[in-house]
Design a protein around this motif. Structure first.
Motif, short mmCIF file in Angstrom:
data_model
loop_
_atom_site.label_atom_id
_atom_site.label_comp_id
_atom_site.label_asym_id
_atom_site.label_seq_id
_atom_site.Cartn_x
_atom_site.Cartn_y
_atom_site.Cartn_z
N TYR A 1 0.82 -1.29 -0.02
CA TYR A 1 0.01 0.00 0.02
C TYR A 1 0.80 1.32 -0.08
O TYR A 1 2.05 1.29 0.90
CB TYR A 1 -0.81 0.09 1.27
N GLN B 1 0.53 5.73 -0.46
CA GLN B 1 -0.16 6.94 -0.75
C GLN B 1 0.66 8.03 -0.53
O GLN B 1 1.06 8.39 0.46
CB GLN B 1 -1.42 7.31 0.18
N THR B 2 0.69 9.01 -1.56
CA THR B 2 1.25 10.17 -1.68
C THR B 2 0.35 11.26 -1.34
O THR B 2 -0.88 11.17 -1.88
CB THR B 2 2.19 10.48 -2.91
N ARG C 1 -5.27 6.18 -2.54
CA ARG C 1 -4.18 5.14 -1.89
C ARG C 1 -4.10 4.04 -2.94
O ARG C 1 -5.06 3.53 -3.76
CB ARG C 1 -4.84 4.60 -0.59
N GLY D 1 -3.05 0.49 -3.83
CA GLY D 1 -2.79 -1.24 -3.28
C GLY D 1 -2.86 -2.15 -4.13
O GLY D 1 -3.52 -2.26 -5.06
N ASN E 1 -9.06 0.20 -3.78
CA ASN E 1 -7.72 1.11 -3.99
C ASN E 1 -7.48 1.25 -5.53
O ASN E 1 -7.84 0.62 -6.30
CB ASN E 1 -6.52 0.36 -3.40
N ARG F 1 2.57 7.51 2.74
CA ARG F 1 1.93 6.48 3.67
C ARG F 1 2.40 5.15 3.11
O ARG F 1 2.32 5.13 1.85
CB ARG F 1 0.53 6.96 4.22
N PRO G 1 -6.52 1.87 6.29
CA PRO G 1 -5.70 2.95 6.04
C PRO G 1 -5.11 3.85 6.94
O PRO G 1 -3.77 4.37 7.02
CB PRO G 1 -6.43 3.92 4.85
N ALA H 1 -1.32 2.92 8.33
CA ALA H 1 -0.35 2.78 7.31
C ALA H 1 0.82 3.54 7.96
O ALA H 1 0.48 4.52 8.83
CB ALA H 1 -0.63 3.57 6.15
#
Length: 290
Positions: A175, A177-178, A183, A185, A205, A244, A281, A284
């Motif tokens: 996983y 996420q910026t 997110r 996945g 995701n 994350r 989430p 994370a």
């Protein structure tokens, strides 16, 4: 608290005193003081002092809540990704990865179980290394496990859940996420018939604009997966919050219809039943780019 002094072939005991932070034992030969310190335990015997301490795995921070707040305050762990001038080989070896400070997945509180408890790190564990350049994030995961059980997408459909059948296989869930991006996945399972990777989007995701490439190899005690992930928003801007990140290693055994358990880098333990490919989430960790 219960405290007991036991003496075997030792000088005769004359007195013992117990307080919350100190235990004093007096014998005909002298006085021995035991004290709990911030780093372990100290024993003072006459003029000699022995400190008992060592490397311990850092526990997740827990705070007692105020009225109306959540039961625990969760502190996300942090992972370091090293910048590389050249992309790693991504051939199922660790070539091109800096092999310092791996992420460790090897403790009971990281294991989500089914009917069987955590078998121990000798039977099931993983280490991971992260690297990055401008086009991609690179991940290498070395899994310790016997009886490797990889499902093929060409296999007979299981018809068990709404999740992909590849969930019920040895493999990984990743996983990422910026800032300002949905997110990402992905479910990654080695192809049992080649060195290729089977990649499937995790339910709920985003997979738009995502590209995953890599390979896997068997190792002396399990298998190694190396891959690169290119996605929108990568790399993050210098002033963006840390991305994350989370890593899960699924565990399957021969003869089973459903996976046996999974190791989760960010911990949480609990039960693997009914989780499918859903990972909270909020758990994370943070990815620090060096």
């Amino acid at each position: 608290r219960f405290a007991t002094v036991l003496g075997f072939d030792a000088p005769a005991l004359t007195a013992a005193r117990f307080t919350p932070g100190e235990i004093v034992v007096e014998t005909v030969a002298g006085t021995v003081v035991h004290r709990q310190s911030s780093e372990g335990w100290e024993v003072e015997d006459g003029g000699a002092r022995v400190s008992l301490r060592g490397l311990r795995r850092q526990a997740l921070a827990v705070e007692l809540p105020a009225v109306g707040q959540a039961l625990f305050k969760y502190t996300p762990p942090e992972a370091i990704a090293n910048h590389v001038a050249e992309p790693p080989a991504l051939d199922g070896t660790l070539t091109g990865f800096v092999q310092d400070d791996p992420l460790s997945l090897d403790h009971d509180d990281q294991y989500r179980r089914s009917e069987t408890a955590f078998p121990g790190p000798e039977a099931f564990a993983a280490r991971a290394w992260l690297a990055w350049d401008e086009p991609a994030l690179f991940v290498a995961v070395a899994v310790t496990k016997g009886d490797l059980t990889f499902r093929s997408v060409a296999g007979t459909p299981l018809r068990l859940d709404n999740e992909p059948d590849l969930i019920h296989s040895d493999g990984l869930q990743l996983y990422l996420q910026t800032e300002g991006q949905p997110r990402l996945g992905v479910l990654v399972v080695p192809d049992p018939d080649s060195s290729a990777l089977q990649v499937h989007s995790v339910s709920g995701n985003s997979a738009v604009g995502v590209a995953v490439r890599g390979a896997w190899r068997r190792s002396a005690d399990g298998y190694v997966v190396t891959l690169g992930i290119s996605s929108p928003g990568w790399p993050p801007a210098a002033n963006d919050p840390a991305p994350r990140f989370d890593l899960i290693v699924n565990e399957m055994r021969p003869g089973r219809a459903r996976r046996l358990g999974q190791l989760v880098w960010t911990g949480g333990g609990g039960w693997v039943y009914l989780r499918g490919d859903r990972q909270d989430p909020a758990r994370a960790g943070r990815l620090l780019l060096s």
